[in-house]
Design a protein around this motif. Structure first.
Motif, PDB file in Angstrom:
ATOM      1  N   HIS A 253       0.839  -1.197   0.000  1.00 28.74           N
ATOM      2  CA  HIS A 253       0.000   0.000   0.000  1.00 28.74           C
ATOM      3  C   HIS A 253       0.876   1.251   0.000  1.00 28.74           C
TER       4      HIS A 253
ATOM      5  N   ASN B 271      -6.195  -0.189  -1.042  1.00 26.49           N
ATOM      6  CA  ASN B 271      -7.036   0.368   0.019  1.00 26.49           C
ATOM      7  C   ASN B 271      -8.106  -0.632   0.419  1.00 26.49           C
TER       8      ASN B 271
ATOM      9  N   MET C 269      -6.583  -3.470   2.381  1.00 27.80           N
ATOM     10  CA  MET C 269      -6.178  -3.059   3.712  1.00 27.80           C
ATOM     11  C   MET C 269      -7.358  -3.097   4.670  1.00 27.80           C
TER      12      MET C 269
ATOM     13  N   PRO D 209      -2.070   0.918   8.357  1.00 26.08           N
ATOM     14  CA  PRO D 209      -1.214   1.565   7.360  1.00 26.08           C
ATOM     15  C   PRO D 209       0.062   2.063   8.018  1.00 26.08           C
ATOM     16  N   THR D 210       1.101   2.286   7.214  1.00 27.85           N
ATOM     17  CA  THR D 210       2.341   2.774   7.792  1.00 27.85           C
ATOM     18  C   THR D 210       2.177   4.220   8.221  1.00 27.85           C
TER      19      THR D 210
END
Lengths: 231, 316
Positions: free
Chosen positions: A71, A112, A115, A122-123
């Motif tokens: 992502h 997205n 995820m 997310p990072t």
């Protein structure tokens, strides 16, 4: 008089004997899209397998990393193309870059969705990749059309190598369970390879200081991948 | 016969030892040397026991009169007999045993607090020896973590059921602020029976060796609530939303401990106000962003106008 606790203790030990060394149970509960992954601590009945102990079983941590870094990668690629378009949007290379950018937008949208489905964090470095990607794209585009293509070649080569190693991990781990993910990553790997070839077609190698540029960008990509997997 | 009795006693002793090693393994992942030594001890235990079992089996084989169908040692206690054949029903793992003891111990917490005494009472309530409390750490932190994890599981089951009802059309989808309010209230109500002892629990959870576990349980609970609330953010909002909800949860918990109103009305009103603040904050952030964008566009327009007026924008 021995308490009644003792027979159960013996029973437990006998079973442990039978269980043997690799006493690894598969994670409880449904894994995968929408599935509920139990908390690893405090839950007395849960003991996730480390991926080393039971081959063919990928832990949630591995899948999390894969999706998180992919992502972040697609997000960064998006920003790189945005930077390139900001400088070269009205030049002759504009349509080519726009087309590659549209494909990256699709990739990002897909990740997205993945995820959310796999409930991956997310990072936290995303705002940083936002700026860094744009600066890289705009900076390489300021070196001219060939500079932009060289940046594209370097980044896409990094990304397709990275996708290849993820495909290897998934295939060695559990190709059946993660069939959809594997399919998606293979498709994206092919797309990135195509971008890489387009870059080469458009005289990337004739860019100023091509090899230095390429090495520097690929080093940056490796660092970004390392950090995004963990942070 | 004597050798078999000695073997069974030795095994009981090793069980306690291994129990402690297992507990350490489960609850202190950062302590790698301990974990490694626990693994080694389990490995050596299991290796030691296999030859012991096989040698005791040989003894049995040579004495067909004493032979039990399940190859269990025929000790002086008659309750040992026949256990091997019923292994699948009677056997429970150590985690299951610990789980049962801790669940039973929760009943005694209002009286004894989050201590080893409560665990001992729980073990006695199950008919086990009070010495079973020796399997656990003496500061009662495992009891608290067990309770937290049980509450979190109950909460996620509740949220999942609600979601199913909404999907089947049997219930209305709640607006986000009400959903969050109900979820946090439901989770906090689970603490009410233990409220007098809860400050003690919180202070134990703040001890350095408990912080990783308690933080992880807290973050997975908040993640659950937001997931079922329909949060689909994949950017920095993921972090800000969780941070905000964690803050709301923690402050509401603290307020609840000081609250003496009937059925904790003040607490729920506090919760409602904090969530309303959080919603407003989100709106404000959006407004700031759109205002900022509008200003930038205005400045760009002004720059282009000036360039046109001064003739710098000529196309060659």
């Amino acid at each position: 008089m021995t308490s009644r606790g003792a027979p159960r203790r013996v029973g437990g030990m006998m079973a442990a004997l039978r269980g043997g060394l690799g006493r690894c149970r598969p994670l409880r509960g449904a894994a995968g899209p929408g599935g509920r992954w139990p908390a690893p601590t405090g839950g007395a009945a849960l003991r996730p397998c480390s991926s080393g102990a039971a081959p063919g079983r990928l832990g949630k941590a591995v899948i999390d990393r894969i999706i998180r870094v992919d992502h972040a990668g697609e997000f960064g690629a998006n920003r790189i193309y945005a930077g390139q378009m900001a400088v070269l949007g009205r030049s002759s290379a504009g349509p080519v870059i726009q087309q590659m950018w549209n494909q990256e937008k699709d990739h990002l949208k897909k990740f997205n969705e993945l995820m959310v489905a796999y409930r991956v964090r997310p990072t936290i470095l995303l705002p940083f990749w936002n700026v860094a990607g744009f600066v890289l794209g705009a900076g390489s585009a300021l070196l001219g059309k060939k500079g932009a293509m060289a940046c594209t070649v370097a980044v896409e080569e990094s990304i397709s190598d990275h996708y290849n190693s993820q495909i290897r991990t998934l295939v060695e781990g559990d190709p059946e369970k993660y069939k959809e993910l594997l399919q998606i990553i293979k498709q994206f790997r092919d797309d990135e390879r195509e971008h890489h070839d387009i870059g080469l077609e458009h005289d990337a190698e004739a860019a100023p200081a091509y090899s230095v540029l390429k090495t520097a960008i690929q080093l940056g990509c490796k660092a970004a991948i390392f950090l995004s997997e963990r942070i | 016969m004597a050798a078999a009795a000695a073997g069974s006693l030795r095994r009981a002793g090793w069980g306690l030892w291994r129990g402690r090693a297992v507990v350490r393994w489960q609850l202190s992942p950062p302590q790698r040397p301990l974990q490694a030594s626990a693994v080694l001890r389990r490995v050596s235990d299991e290796h030691k026991k296999e030859p012991l079992a096989s040698s005791s089996q040989q003894q049995f084989d040579s004495h067909p009169a004493d032979h039990q169908p399940g190859q269990e040692p025929q000790g002086p206690d008659p309750s040992y007999t026949g256990q091997g054949s019923q292994e699948s029903e009677d056997y429970e793992s150590e985690e299951q045993l610990q789980h049962r003891i801790l669940t039973a111990a929760l009943e005694f917490v209002p009286e004894h607090g989050w201590t080893a005494e409560a665990i001992a009472e729980g073990a006695k309530a199950l008919g086990l020896s009070a010495a079973a409390a020796g399997m656990f750490q003496s500061d009662g932190s495992q009891l608290i973590l067990h309770f937290l994890s049980q509450c979190n599981t109950k909460l996620s089951e509740l949220l999942e059921q609600e979601q199913k009802l909404v999907q089947q059309g049997e219930a209305e989808k709640k607006p986000i602020d009400q959903f969050l309010r109900d979820a946090v209230e439901a989770r906090l109500r689970m603490v009410i029976p233990y409220l007098e002892r809860w400050p003690q629990a919180l202070s134990i959870l703040l001890m350095p060796h408990n912080i990783p576990s308690s933080l992880s349980l807290l973050s997975s609970m908040i993640d659950d609530i937001l997931h079922y609330a329909g949060d689909q953010s994949t950017d920095i909002n993921w972090y800000t939303r969780r941070a905000v909800l964690t803050g709301i949860y923690n402050t509401t918990e603290l307020v609840m401990m000081q609250d003496s109103s009937p059925d904790f009305e003040d607490t729920w009103r506090f919760l409602e106000n904090r969530i309303a603040d959080a919603m407003k904050m989100g709106d404000t952030a959006n407004q700031v962003q759109s205002t900022g964008e509008a200003i930038v566009q205005g400045l760009m327009g002004a720059a282009v106008t000036i360039k046109n007026l001064t003739g710098l924008n000529q196309r060659r």
